[in-house]
Structure formats: structure tokens, C-alpha cells
Design a protein around this motif. Structure first.
Motif, short mmCIF file in Angstrom:
data_model
loop_
_atom_site.label_atom_id
_atom_site.label_comp_id
_atom_site.label_asym_id
_atom_site.label_seq_id
_atom_site.Cartn_x
_atom_site.Cartn_y
_atom_site.Cartn_z
N GLY A 26 0.79 -1.22 0.00
CA GLY A 26 0.00 0.00 0.00
C GLY A 26 0.83 1.27 0.00
N SER A 27 2.15 1.14 0.13
CA SER A 27 3.03 2.31 0.11
C SER A 27 3.17 2.84 -1.31
N THR A 28 3.56 4.10 -1.40
CA THR A 28 4.00 4.67 -2.68
C THR A 28 5.50 4.93 -2.57
N VAL A 29 6.22 4.70 -3.65
CA VAL A 29 7.68 4.86 -3.65
C VAL A 29 8.08 5.71 -4.85
N THR A 30 8.98 6.64 -4.63
CA THR A 30 9.52 7.44 -5.73
C THR A 30 11.04 7.36 -5.72
N LEU A 31 11.63 7.46 -6.90
CA LEU A 31 13.07 7.54 -7.06
C LEU A 31 13.36 8.81 -7.84
N ASN A 32 14.07 9.74 -7.20
CA ASN A 32 14.31 11.06 -7.80
C ASN A 32 13.00 11.71 -8.25
N GLY A 33 11.97 11.52 -7.44
CA GLY A 33 10.68 12.15 -7.70
C GLY A 33 9.77 11.41 -8.65
N LYS A 34 10.25 10.33 -9.29
CA LYS A 34 9.44 9.58 -10.24
C LYS A 34 8.87 8.34 -9.55
N PRO A 35 7.56 8.08 -9.70
CA PRO A 35 6.95 6.95 -9.00
C PRO A 35 7.45 5.60 -9.52
N LEU A 36 7.69 4.68 -8.59
CA LEU A 36 8.07 3.31 -8.93
C LEU A 36 6.85 2.40 -8.80
N ASP A 37 6.89 1.28 -9.50
CA ASP A 37 5.85 0.28 -9.33
C ASP A 37 5.99 -0.38 -7.96
N THR B 5 9.22 -3.68 -4.96
CA THR B 5 9.47 -2.53 -5.84
C THR B 5 10.84 -2.70 -6.48
N ILE B 6 11.01 -2.17 -7.69
CA ILE B 6 12.28 -2.30 -8.40
C ILE B 6 12.68 -0.95 -9.00
N ALA B 7 13.98 -0.83 -9.27
CA ALA B 7 14.51 0.37 -9.93
C ALA B 7 15.80 -0.01 -10.64
N GLY B 8 16.12 0.72 -11.71
CA GLY B 8 17.34 0.46 -12.45
C GLY B 8 18.14 1.74 -12.65
N PHE B 9 19.45 1.57 -12.85
CA PHE B 9 20.35 2.69 -13.06
C PHE B 9 21.00 2.55 -14.43
N GLY B 10 20.87 3.58 -15.27
CA GLY B 10 21.42 3.54 -16.61
C GLY B 10 22.93 3.66 -16.65
N ARG B 11 23.46 3.63 -17.87
CA ARG B 11 24.91 3.66 -18.09
C ARG B 11 25.57 4.87 -17.47
N ASP B 12 24.90 6.01 -17.51
CA ASP B 12 25.49 7.25 -17.03
C ASP B 12 24.75 7.79 -15.80
N ALA B 13 24.21 6.90 -15.00
CA ALA B 13 23.47 7.31 -13.81
C ALA B 13 24.33 8.16 -12.87
N ALA B 14 23.70 9.11 -12.19
CA ALA B 14 24.40 9.97 -11.24
C ALA B 14 24.87 9.18 -10.03
N ALA B 15 25.76 9.77 -9.26
CA ALA B 15 26.37 9.07 -8.11
C ALA B 15 25.40 8.82 -6.97
N THR B 16 24.30 9.58 -6.92
CA THR B 16 23.30 9.37 -5.87
C THR B 16 21.91 9.41 -6.47
N ALA B 17 20.98 8.75 -5.78
CA ALA B 17 19.58 8.78 -6.16
C ALA B 17 18.76 8.84 -4.87
N GLU B 18 17.68 9.63 -4.89
CA GLU B 18 16.88 9.83 -3.69
C GLU B 18 15.63 8.95 -3.73
N LEU B 19 15.54 8.06 -2.75
CA LEU B 19 14.40 7.15 -2.63
C LEU B 19 13.50 7.65 -1.51
N GLU B 20 12.20 7.72 -1.79
CA GLU B 20 11.24 8.17 -0.78
C GLU B 20 10.05 7.21 -0.73
N VAL B 21 9.70 6.79 0.48
CA VAL B 21 8.58 5.88 0.71
C VAL B 21 7.52 6.63 1.50
N THR B 22 6.29 6.57 1.03
CA THR B 22 5.17 7.18 1.75
C THR B 22 4.13 6.10 2.01
#
Length: 280
Positions: free
Chosen positions: A51-62, A69-86
Motif C-alpha cells: 500500500g506504500s508509494t515509492v519514488t526515485l528522484n521524484g518519479k513513482p516506482l511500481d 518494488t524495483i529500480a534500475g540505473f542507466g549507463r550514465d546514472a548519477a552518483a546518488t539517487a533519492e528514494l522516498e517511501v510514503t
């Protein structure tokens, strides 16, 4: 209250406050227990309260019904990513993403028409790119497929690795886009098997760049692509299981010799199949 009792009470309050702060800090540090590869090209996954909502860098994850929940990092991904759970257990976490060094790979002997396509081929290329984008954009809501994928991938074929994820490709002396897959150099006709379960969303015998091409959807934006095939043995809409025969290796499209180019995507991010497969 005596002086000694007051001192004991004060010490107790300090300890309780310290314990509460430590607990909050630990909760922030371990917002979500994630598995996978925290590096460019990596895929990570974990569980949150259903029932939680999750975002990575402000974009909602499934978020699946069980909280996966899952997330992926591309070839040139930044050094940090912000994960937020509500939700029932709200929290925030900074994910550290390791960088990688990519080799420059010079490839000679490629058909020149695939390096600098003639004008009459540009419309075809545009149509085929739209086909691929539509296949990858289907976003199948299949928890069973995703859970199967997260349990582990197998190699679709075995042999020497001749190309790796992220390398800068220079074709016939002309710099082109990075290579987003892993190449396995084996003879034409070598069987290609499904590395895990999924639904075929694209099965084309002859695309301009990638030749015989299959896209296999594993659910929730996670997909595999198999390029340069000599034979495509499945059809769009077909469901396959781990180990099912789907095609044969070839040298179609922009290729100098027979090999399988296995690529993976999560949403619009290209991820590295080698990080999900066992050692060859």
C-alpha cells in the motif's frame, strides 16, 4: 525527590532520548532493504509495506501487492539517487550508485550502409524504432513474471564474451552510440533460450540495425532484447518459460560476424545483463 533520584531520572531521560534518536537514524539509514547492484547498469529491488508509494528522484516506482518494488540505473546514472517511501512506514534514503569505466571498442568491417544509412533507409529506421519503443512500453502487470525474473536469470546461450555493456562503439572509424548489451560470440544457428519467463512483445526477422530481433517482457518495465538472430522462432504475444527455445544466433543487421547481443532495459534505462546472470 532527593538529589540522587533526580540525577537518576535525568540520566534515564537522556538515555531514552539517545535511544530514540539512534532508532530514527537507523530507520533512515535502512529505509528499504534493497538487493541487487548499486552501480551504473545495475538493477535493485526490495520490499516496502503493502500500500506504500515509492519514488526515485521524484518519479513513482511500481509497487506490487506484496510490496515488491524495483529500480534500475542507466549507463550514465548519477552518483546518488533519492528514494522516498510514503505509507505505513514512511522514510527517505539516499542511494549511492557506483560509477564504471567503459572501454572504447573499435569495430571494422561493418556494412557501411548501417554506419551512415542512405536517405531512403531513414523512414524504415524511424518505423522500426517506433515498433521497438511500443514493445518496450507495454508495461505488463504480471507479478509472477517479475518475481521469476528477480529469482535469477540464466544465460540465453553460452560462449566467449566479445562485447560488454557500456563500451563506446566506433564503427569503421565513425564514433556511434555506446553498446548497451553483452555479446556472446557463437556460430550461426546456435540455439538461443529464454533466460527467464516472459511474454514476447516483439518478434521481427529483419530490422535495419539489429536484424532478427526479439523482445521479451518480464513485467513492470523490465525486458530483454535479443539481436542479430538468424531465426526468430516465437511470435508476439507468446508466453515463454525459462529455457524455452526462442531463436538462433546469426549475423543479421549491423554485425561483422555471428553473435548474440543480449540487452536489458528497465523502463527507459538500459541495464547490464551481465550483472543479473551467473558467471559464465
Amino acid at each position: 525527590m532527593g538529589q540522587g533520584a533526580k540525577q537518576v531520572t535525568a540520566v534515564f531521560r537522556i538515555l531514552v532520548t539517545a535511544a530514540a534518536l539512534t532508532g530514527a537514524q537507523l530507520a533512515a539509514a535502512n529505509c528499504v532493504n534493497l538487493e541487487g547492484q548499486f552501480r551504473q547498469g545495475g538493477l535493485v529491488w526490495g520490499n516496502v509495506a503493502p500500500g506504500s508509494t515509492v519514488t526515485l528522484n521524484g518519479k513513482p516506482l511500481d509497487v506490487l501487492e506484496d510490496g515488491t518494488t524495483i529500480a534500475g540505473f542507466g549507463r550514465d546514472a548519477a552518483a546518488t539517487a533519492e528514494l522516498e517511501v510514503t505509507g505505513p512506514e514512511s522514510c527517505q534514503q539516499t542511494l549511492r550508485v557506483a560509477s564504471r569505466e567503459y572501454r572504447i571498442q573499435r569495430v571494422e568491417g561493418v556494412p557501411q550502409r548501417t554506419v551512415t544509412p542512405p536517405q531512403e533507409q531513414l523512414d524504415r529506421i524511424a518505423r522500426e524504432r517506433a515498433l521497438v519503443a511500443a514493445a518496450k512500453g507495454q508495461r505488463l502487470q504480471r507479478p509472477d513474471l517479475l518475481q521469476n525474473a528477480l529469482a535469477g536469470f540464466e544465460w540465453p546461450t553460452l560462449g566467449p564474451i566479445s562485447g560488454v555493456y557500456g563500451s563506446q562503439r566506433v564503427y569503421n572509424g565513425t564514433p556511434k552510440s555506446p553498446h548497451y548489451g553483452v555479446d556472446v560470440a557463437v556460430p550461426t544457428g546456435t540455439p538461443v533460450y529464454a533466460p527467464t519467463a516472459g511474454v514476447i512483445t516483439l518478434a521481427e526477422p529483419d530490422l535495419f540495425y539489429s536484424g532478427g530481433t526479439i523482445i521479451l517482457d518480464h513485467g513492470y518495465g523490465l525486458s530483454s532484447s535479443f539481436l542479430h538472430l538468424s531465426k526468430v522462432l516465437v511470435e508476439a504475444g507468446q508466453e515463454v518459460r525459462t529455457g524455452d527455445l526462442i531463436g538462433e544466433v546469426g549475423a543479421s543487421g549491423r554485425a561483422t560476424g555471428p553473435h548474440l547481443d543480449w540487452r536489458m532495459s528497465w523502463r527507459d534505462q538500459r541495464i547490464d545483463p551481465q550483472l543479473l546472470a551467473p558467471p559464465m
